[in-house]
Motif scaffolding. Structure first.
Motif, mmCIF file in Angstrom:
data_model
loop_
_atom_site.group_PDB
_atom_site.id
_atom_site.type_symbol
_atom_site.label_atom_id
_atom_site.label_comp_id
_atom_site.label_asym_id
_atom_site.label_seq_id
_atom_site.Cartn_x
_atom_site.Cartn_y
_atom_site.Cartn_z
ATOM 1 N N ASP A 135 0.771 -1.179 0.022
ATOM 2 C CA ASP A 135 0.059 -0.169 0.054
ATOM 3 C C ASP A 135 0.687 1.279 -0.071
ATOM 4 O OD1 ASP A 135 -2.527 -1.449 -0.013
ATOM 5 O OD2 ASP A 135 -2.401 -1.576 2.293
ATOM 6 N N LEU A 136 1.585 1.244 -0.871
ATOM 7 C CA LEU A 136 2.783 2.248 -0.966
ATOM 8 C C LEU A 136 2.051 3.723 -1.771
ATOM 9 C CD1 LEU A 136 5.961 0.232 -2.278
ATOM 10 C CD2 LEU A 136 5.389 1.230 0.102
ATOM 11 N N THR A 137 2.684 4.693 -1.111
ATOM 12 C CA THR A 137 2.246 6.232 -2.229
ATOM 13 C C THR A 137 3.183 6.112 -3.172
ATOM 14 O OG1 THR A 137 3.916 7.214 -0.765
ATOM 15 C CG2 THR A 137 1.400 7.097 -0.062
ATOM 16 N N PRO A 138 3.104 6.731 -4.253
ATOM 17 C CA PRO A 138 4.030 6.813 -5.086
ATOM 18 C C PRO A 138 5.513 7.461 -4.664
ATOM 19 C CG PRO A 138 2.237 7.991 -6.079
ATOM 20 C CD PRO A 138 1.715 7.429 -4.427
ATOM 21 N N GLU A 139 5.494 8.344 -3.864
ATOM 22 C CA GLU A 139 6.758 8.901 -3.143
ATOM 23 C C GLU A 139 7.292 7.783 -2.245
ATOM 24 O OE1 GLU A 139 4.002 12.152 -4.114
ATOM 25 O OE2 GLU A 139 3.654 10.212 -2.713
ATOM 26 N N GLN A 140 6.887 6.742 -1.510
ATOM 27 C CA GLN A 140 7.272 5.827 -0.859
ATOM 28 C C GLN A 140 8.138 4.864 -1.927
ATOM 29 O OE1 GLN A 140 3.936 4.729 1.352
ATOM 30 N NE2 GLN A 140 4.762 5.568 3.215
ATOM 31 N N ALA A 141 7.214 4.530 -3.174
ATOM 32 C CA ALA A 141 7.340 3.557 -4.071
ATOM 33 C C ALA A 141 8.839 3.875 -4.873
ATOM 34 C CB ALA A 141 6.322 3.501 -5.143
ATOM 35 N N ARG A 142 9.136 5.196 -4.933
ATOM 36 C CA ARG A 142 10.488 5.415 -5.632
ATOM 37 C C ARG A 142 11.502 5.116 -4.917
ATOM 38 N NH1 ARG A 142 11.968 11.601 -7.643
ATOM 39 N NH2 ARG A 142 10.243 11.065 -8.704
ATOM 40 N N GLU A 143 11.365 4.815 -3.661
ATOM 41 C CA GLU A 143 12.443 4.338 -2.414
ATOM 42 C C GLU A 143 12.746 2.848 -2.606
ATOM 43 O OE1 GLU A 143 14.660 6.574 -1.466
ATOM 44 O OE2 GLU A 143 13.236 8.039 -2.364
ATOM 45 N N HIS A 144 11.660 2.192 -3.250
ATOM 46 C CA HIS A 144 11.624 0.878 -3.207
ATOM 47 C C HIS A 144 12.195 0.294 -4.496
ATOM 48 C CE1 HIS A 144 9.035 1.339 0.412
ATOM 49 N NE2 HIS A 144 9.030 -0.051 0.639
ATOM 50 N N ILE A 145 12.528 0.996 -5.329
ATOM 51 C CA ILE A 145 13.042 0.688 -6.737
ATOM 52 C C ILE A 145 14.581 0.604 -6.536
ATOM 53 C CG2 ILE A 145 13.251 1.136 -9.259
ATOM 54 C CD1 ILE A 145 10.663 2.843 -9.107
ATOM 55 N N VAL A 146 15.063 -0.405 -6.754
ATOM 56 C CA VAL A 146 16.601 -0.720 -6.665
ATOM 57 C C VAL A 146 17.336 -0.221 -7.991
ATOM 58 C CG1 VAL A 146 16.930 -3.135 -7.004
ATOM 59 C CG2 VAL A 146 18.471 -1.886 -5.779
ATOM 60 N N PHE A 225 7.422 5.241 -13.134
ATOM 61 C CA PHE A 225 7.269 4.060 -12.475
ATOM 62 C C PHE A 225 7.050 4.007 -10.968
ATOM 63 C CE2 PHE A 225 10.308 2.465 -15.900
ATOM 64 C CZ PHE A 225 9.828 1.463 -16.185
ATOM 65 N N ASP A 226 7.311 5.262 -10.540
ATOM 66 C CA ASP A 226 6.818 5.279 -9.056
ATOM 67 C C ASP A 226 5.375 4.980 -8.819
ATOM 68 O OD1 ASP A 226 9.166 6.456 -8.931
ATOM 69 O OD2 ASP A 226 8.383 8.450 -8.638
ATOM 70 N N GLU A 227 4.392 5.372 -9.725
ATOM 71 C CA GLU A 227 3.013 5.135 -9.575
ATOM 72 C C GLU A 227 2.797 3.774 -10.056
ATOM 73 O OE1 GLU A 227 0.297 8.329 -10.776
ATOM 74 O OE2 GLU A 227 1.805 9.681 -11.082
ATOM 75 N N LEU A 228 3.601 3.368 -10.859
ATOM 76 C CA LEU A 228 3.113 1.637 -11.110
ATOM 77 C C LEU A 228 3.731 0.903 -9.999
ATOM 78 C CD1 LEU A 228 4.886 1.483 -14.856
ATOM 79 C CD2 LEU A 228 2.296 2.387 -14.052
#
Length: 309
Positions: A135-146, A225-228
Motif C-alpha cells: 500500500d505504498l504512495t508513489p513517493e514511498q514507491a520510488r524508494e523501493h526501486i533498486v 514507475f513510482d506510480e506503477l
C-alpha cells in the motif's frame, strides 16, 4: 552502479561492471538485493582488478520471483487497437503476470514457441524492487526501486490473439521468453535523466537485422514507475527482486503496433535467423537471435460435454 551476472570459468558470477571490466561479488544479485547490500558489495568489489568483459558471457542480471508487465504507453495501445483506447486505460495502470521461469539472457538465442507463426518483440524498460512494501504512495514507491534493466516481452501474436478471445490471458502467447539485461543499473545512476514529473527521459530503440524499426522516449509513459509500483502494491506486497515492466513503448516499439496502424503484416513477423537488438540510454544494449522452435503435439478440442445433472 551497474550490476551484471556472467558465465565465467563454468559458473555464473555476479559483479559490478565499470568501463570494460567486471568485478565479481559474493552471492547472486537477487541475494544481494534481498539483503539490501548492493552498495556495500559493489564498493568492495571495485577494489579488485576484475575481469575483462570480453572474456565473459553476460546472462540475465537476476532471476525474479515475479514479473508484472504493465501497458503504460498510450501510443502503443492506439496502434494495437486501431486507435481505440478504452476509458479504463486512463483510469489506472493495468498489468498482467508473466512467467518467471522463462527468463533469457541479453545475448541468448530465443526459439519460436510451439505453434507460433507471428513472433514479435516488445521494447520495454523494467524496474526492479529493492525492498518489501505494501500500500505504498508513489513517493514511498520510488524508494523501493533498486534499479532498472531492459525488458523484451517476446510475444506470439497469433497464439495471444486466439486465447484472449476466451476472455482470459495472455497465456501461451507470452510465457515462453522474457529477456532482461544487459545489466541492472541502480536507480541513483539514472536520476540525472528524471524530469520534473518523475519520468525518466531515456532514448529507446529497436532494430531487426540492423534496420531501425522503432524508437521512443521512456518519458512518454502515462505514469512514471513510482506510480506503477504504488499501484502494484495496493492490497498486496511487492518484494525484493520483483520485476515490473513499463509496457511496450510507442512509435514502433513492437511489430504488432505497426501492423495495427497499416492493417497488414509489414514489416513481417520474426523468422529464424533474425537478430533483434534493443538499446536504452543509460542502460545498454541487448541482442537476441531468433531460432526455429519445436513442433507441438496437437491439442485435442474440448468435448461437447453433456448437461446431465
Amino acid at each position: 552502479m551497474r550490476f551484471a551476472t556472467a558465465r565465467y570459468d563454468g559458473a555464473e558470477v555476479t559483479g559490478v561492471v565499470r568501463d570494460d571490466r567486471f568485478h565479481p561479488v559474493a552471492g547472486t544479485l537477487l541475494e544481494l538485493v534481498r539483503a539490501q547490500r548492493l552498495p556495500q558489495a559493489g564498493a568492495a568489489a571495485l577494489a579488485d582488478p576484475g575481469i575483462r568483459l570480453e572474456n565473459l558471457q553476460l546472462r540475465e542480471p537476476l532471476q525474479p520471483p515475479t514479473i508484472r508487465d504493465f501497458v503504460a504507453f498510450e501510443e502503443h495501445v492506439e496502434g494495437m487497437t486501431g486507435g481505440r483506447v478504452a476509458p479504463e486505460w486512463y483510469a489506472a495502470p493495468t498489468f498482467y503476470f508473466t512467467n518467471p521461469y522463462a527468463i533469457t539472457g541479453p545475448f541468448d538465442d530465443v526459439a519460436i514457441p510451439p505453434g507460433c507463426r507471428k513472433l514479435d518483440f516488445e521494447l520495454e524498460v523494467a524496474a526492479v524492487i529493492g525492498r518489501t512494501g505494501r500500500d505504498l504512495t508513489p513517493e514511498q514507491a520510488r524508494e523501493h526501486i533498486v534499479g532498472y534493466t531492459i525488458f523484451n516481452d517476446w510475444s506470439a501474436r497469433d497464439l495471444q490473439s486466439a486465447e484472449m478471445k476466451v476472455g482470459l490471458g495472455p497465456a501461451k502467447g507470452k510465457d515462453f521468453a522474457t529477456t532482461l539485461g544487459p545489466v541492472l543499473v541502480t536507480a541513483d545512476e539514472l536520476d540525472e535523466h528524471r524530469d520534473a514529473d518523475g519520468f525518466l527521459r531515456l532514448r529507446m530503440s529497436a532494430s531487426v537485422n540492423g534496420e531501425l524499426i522503432g524508437h521512443d522516449l521512456l518519458s512518454n509513459m502515462g505514469w512514471p514507475f513510482d506510480e506503477l509500483v504504488a499501484y502494484a502494491s495496493r492490497g498486496t506486497e511487492v518484494r525484493p527482486g520483483d520485476v515490473l515492466g513499463s509496457g511496450t513503448c510507442g512509435n514502433g516499439g513492437c511489430l504488432g503496433e505497426l501492423w495495427g496502424r497499416a492493417d497488414r503484416a509489414d514489416p513481417p513477423a520474426l523468422r529464424p535467423g533474425d537478430v533483434v537488438e534493443m538499446t536504452v540510454e543509460g542502460i545498454g544494449t541487448i541482442r537476441n537471435r531468433v531460432t526455429a522452435g519445436t513442433d507441438p503435439p496437437p491439442v485435442r478440442p474440448a468435448r461437447k460435454r453433456p448437461r446431465d445433472r
